[in-house]
Design an enzyme around this catalytic site. Structure first.
Site, mmCIF file in Angstrom:
data_model
loop_
_atom_site.group_PDB
_atom_site.id
_atom_site.type_symbol
_atom_site.label_atom_id
_atom_site.label_comp_id
_atom_site.label_asym_id
_atom_site.label_seq_id
_atom_site.Cartn_x
_atom_site.Cartn_y
_atom_site.Cartn_z
ATOM 1 N N ASP A 75 0.821 -1.214 0.000
ATOM 2 C CA ASP A 75 0.000 0.000 0.000
ATOM 3 C C ASP A 75 0.857 1.266 0.000
ATOM 4 O O ASP A 75 0.701 2.148 0.857
ATOM 5 C CB ASP A 75 -0.946 0.012 1.212
ATOM 6 C CG ASP A 75 -1.695 -1.292 1.392
ATOM 7 O OD1 ASP A 75 -2.125 -1.860 0.381
ATOM 8 O OD2 ASP A 75 -1.838 -1.759 2.542
ATOM 9 N N GLU B 248 -11.033 1.142 -3.790
ATOM 10 C CA GLU B 248 -10.467 1.573 -2.519
ATOM 11 C C GLU B 248 -9.183 2.358 -2.793
ATOM 12 O O GLU B 248 -8.880 2.701 -3.931
ATOM 13 C CB GLU B 248 -10.178 0.347 -1.632
ATOM 14 C CG GLU B 248 -9.272 -0.681 -2.294
ATOM 15 C CD GLU B 248 -9.148 -1.983 -1.536
ATOM 16 O OE1 GLU B 248 -9.493 -2.027 -0.346
ATOM 17 O OE2 GLU B 248 -8.677 -2.973 -2.129
#
Length: 538
Positions: A17, A189
Site C-alpha cells: 500500500d 479503494e
C-alpha cells in the site's frame, strides 16, 4: 560508469500500500504495518533506485493502541504528504475486519521532520478505510476515504467520498461529497487525488488485493466531480497474465521528480510457484509513467503490465551503507528492522540492560494471544535466506518455552523452541499451526540436558523451510522434516467456506525470537545474537 536501473520490487518483503512523496531532493514511501508495532514503515531514497528503512512514526501507545486487534487489523494503507513545511500522515487503526462490519478509525499525525517527533493523533472519522489527504492549490485540505456499506445486498465498497479538513479546528468540516463509485473491476479503494494541468486525477485501487488487483485512474475538471474513468482501462494490473514475475499489481501513488519525470509506486507480490503463495507478502515496486497528449496517465513501457526493471530518473546515484547481518544486542536499542506485536517493546519483558550483550525476553502469553506476546521479529525479504540465534535458558516446566519462530499470524507459524519435558529434561521441540490447527512434527523432544548454550537456525529456499540446532554454532543438525514455507502467506491464511470469508491476511512472513511462560511466572531467556542473511536467488 553505467548506472543501474530501478530493480523491482524496491521494497521487498511485506511493504504494501505505498504512499510516495518527494520533498526537495528526498523521496519517502510510507507502507502498511497492520498489527506490527511501531506503526507505519517509512523508506527513504534520493535516486529512486536505492532505498533504506528510515523511521516508524507511530512509536507511542497514545498514537496506536492495538491490544486485542485481530490478525491483519491495525494499520491499513497510510497516506504520507507534505505541505507548508509540515509532514502529514493519515492512517487507519482497524479494530475488526471480518464479517459484514469493519471498525475502522482514521487519524492524522503531523511533524516538521520526517523522523519526528510526530504529534498526538487527531481523530478524523470511522466511516471506512484507506484515507488520504489532498492539499489543493487554494490552500484547502481534503480527506478522501472509502465508505464501507455493511447492508445486505449492497456493494460493501460504497464509493470514494471527500470532506474538508480544517487545520485550525483540527477536524473535518462541511458536507461529505461522493466522488467515485469505481469501474466494473469493483472493490474500489485506496484513493489518491492529484492536480495536473486542467484536471483533478483520482487514482484508486480496484479488483481486490489478490491476483485480480489493479490501479485505475479517473479525472474531472472540477474537484467535486463527476469523475470519468480512463476509457483505456486500468493503469496497471497483472490480472490477465499469471506468468508475470510481479503479480497482484495495483494500489498506486504518483510522484514527480525534480526534472519533471513521473513514476508510480505500486503494490505487487512475487508468488512461489507452482503454489502461487506469496510468503514475502505484498511488496512495493516503481514504474515510469507519462502523460498522453489528451491528458491521461500511461505506463511509459506501454500496456498495463509491471516491469521488473525500470529506467531510472536523471538523478545522481545515492547508495546507502549495507545493513549489518548480525545484531549482537550490545547497543542501546534493537535494529530498526525489528517489530513487536500490537504493543511497544518495553523493558519489563524485553531488556537489553539486565544482562548487557544479551536480549532478555521474559515469557508471557502464547503465540495465539492478541494481547501480550514476548516476540520480536523482522521481515523475510528474500526467497533464500537463513536466520540463527543462540540462547541461554533454563526452563523448569513444559509451559515455559523460548526460541526461533517463523511467523505469519496467531494461526499460522512454525516454532523451534527450547522447553522442558518429564522424560527428556531440557529439550528442543517443534510446533506448527496451520490455519489454527496445532501440530508437533517431532516424534519426541530432543534432549539438550547439560548444554550451557543452545544454537537454533532456520534456512529458507523458496518453499522449503528447514530448522537446525547446534551445541557450538559450527556443527548443525536438522530438526524435523522439511516444512512448507508457502503456508506462511496471505493465500494460506485466507479461509472461505461457501460464500463466507472466515479469515484473511494481508501481511507476510516474519522471522524472530520469542518466549512464553503460560504459568505466568515470567521465566526469562537470554539471547546472545540474532543473524539474518540473504543468499543469491535463482
Amino acid at each position: 560508469m553505467i548506472q543501474k536501473p530501478i530493480q523491482n520490487p524496491i521494497l521487498r518483503g511485506f511493504n504494501p500500500d505505498p504512499s510516495i512523496v518527494r520533498v526537495g531532493d528526498d523521496y519517502y514511501i510510507a507502507t502498511s504495518t497492520f498489527e506490527w508495532f511501531p506503526g507505519v514503515q517509512i523508506h527513504h531514497s534520493r535516486d529512486l533506485v536505492n532505498w533504506r528503512l528510515l523511521t516508524h512514526p507511530l512509536t507511542r501507545k497514545s498514537q496506536l493502541d492495538m491490544a486485542g486487534n485481530p490478525d491483519s487489523g491495525g494499520i491499513w494503507a497510510p497516506c504520507l504528504s507534505y505541505s507548508d513545511g509540515i509532514f502529514y500522515l493519515i492512517y487507519t487503526d482497524v479494530k475488526s475486519h471480518l464479517g459484514p462490519f469493519k471498525d475502522t478509525i482514521n487519524y492524522l499525525v503531523t511533524s516538521e521532520h520526517i523522523t519526528g517527533p510526530w504529534s498526538e493523533p487527531v481523530y478524523l472519522n470511522s466511516s471506512g478505510f484507506d484515507p488520504s489527504l489532498f492539499h489543493d492549490e487554494d490552500g484547502r485540505k481534503w480527506l478522501l476515504n472509502l465508505v464501507w456499506d455493511h447492508r445486505k445486498g449492497k456493494n460493501p465498497f460504497g464509493g470514494i467520498v471527500m470532506q474538508q479538513y480544517c487545520t485550525e479546528q483540527k477536524k473535518l468540516i462541511g458536507p461529505v461529497f461522493p466522488l467515485f463509485n469505481g469501474t466494473e473491476l469493483g472493490l474500489t479503494e485506496g484513493p489518491h487525488l492529484y492536480r495536473h494541468g486542467d484536471y483533478y486525477y483520482l487514482m484508486t485501487a480496484e479488483g481486490g488485493t489478490r491476483f485480480g488487483h489493479a490501479a485505475t485512474v479517473a479525472r474531472s475538471a472540477s474537484l467535486f466531480g463527476p469523475y470519468e474513468a480512463d476509457p483505456a482501462g486500468p493503469l496497471i494490473t497483472s490480472a490477465d497474465d499469471p506468468s508475470l514475475y510481479l503479480q497482484r499489481a495495483g494500489h498506486a501513488s504518483l510522484v514527480e521528480t525534480q526534472g519533471g519525470e513521473f513514476y508510480i509506486a505500486h503494490l505487487c507480490g512475487r508468488p512461489l510457484r507452482p503454489s502461487m503463495q506469496c510468503n514475502l507478502g505484498r511488496e512495493t515496486a516503481l514504474q515510469r509513467v507519462r502523460w498522453t497528449e489528451d491528458g491521461w496517465l500511461r505506463l511509459e513501457s506501454g500496456g498495463h503490465h509491471p516491469l521488473n526493471e525500470v529506467a531510472r530518473p536523471l538523478l545522481p546515484e545515492h547508495p546507502w551503507p549495507a545493513e549489518p547481518e548480525v545484531d549482537h544486542f550490545d547497543g542501546d536499542g534493537l535494529s530498526i528492522h525489528f517489530q513487536t506485536l500490537r504493543e511497544p517493546l518495553q523493558e519489563q519483558w524485553a531488556s537489553l540492560k539486565e544482562r548487557p550483550g544479551f536480549l532478555r525476553l521474559r515469557g508471557r502469553q502464547s503465540l495465539y494471544s492478541a494481547f501480550e506476546q514476548s516476540l520480536i521479529a523482522r521481515r523475510q525479504q528474500a526467497f533464500t535466506a537463513e536466520a540463527e540465534t543462540c540462547l541461554e535458558y533454563d526452563p523448569q516446566h513444559y509451559q515455559q518455552m523460548a526460541g526461533l519462530v517463523y511467523y505469519y499470524n496467531q494461526k499460522n507459524y512454525y516454532y523451534l523452541f527450547v522447553s522442558w519435558d518429564e522424560t527428556a529434561g531440557r529439550c528442543i521441540g517443534l510446533m506448527s499451526s496451520d490455519r489454527g490447527i496445532y501440530d508437533e512434527p517431532l516424534d519426541a523432544p530432543i534432549s539438550v540436558e547439560g548444554w550451557d548454550r543452545i544454537y537454533l537456525k532456520l534456512t529458507l529456499d523458496y518453499s522449503r523451510l528447514q530448522f537446525h540446532y547446534s551445541s557450538d554454532g559450527l556443527e548443525w543438525l536438522p530438526v524435523g522434516p522439511v516444512l512448507d514455507a508457502g503456508k506462511i502467506s496471505d493465500e494460506n491464511a485466507e479461509t472461505v467456506v461457501g460464500h463466507y470469508l472466515l479469515d484473511q491476511g494481508f501481511t507476510g512472513a516474519f522471522i524472530g525470537l520469542c518466549a512464553q511462560d503460560l504459568g505466568g511466572t515470567g521465566k526469562y531467556a537470554d539471547f546472545d545474537y540474532f543473524a539474518y542473511r540473504e543468499m543469491e536467488e535463482r
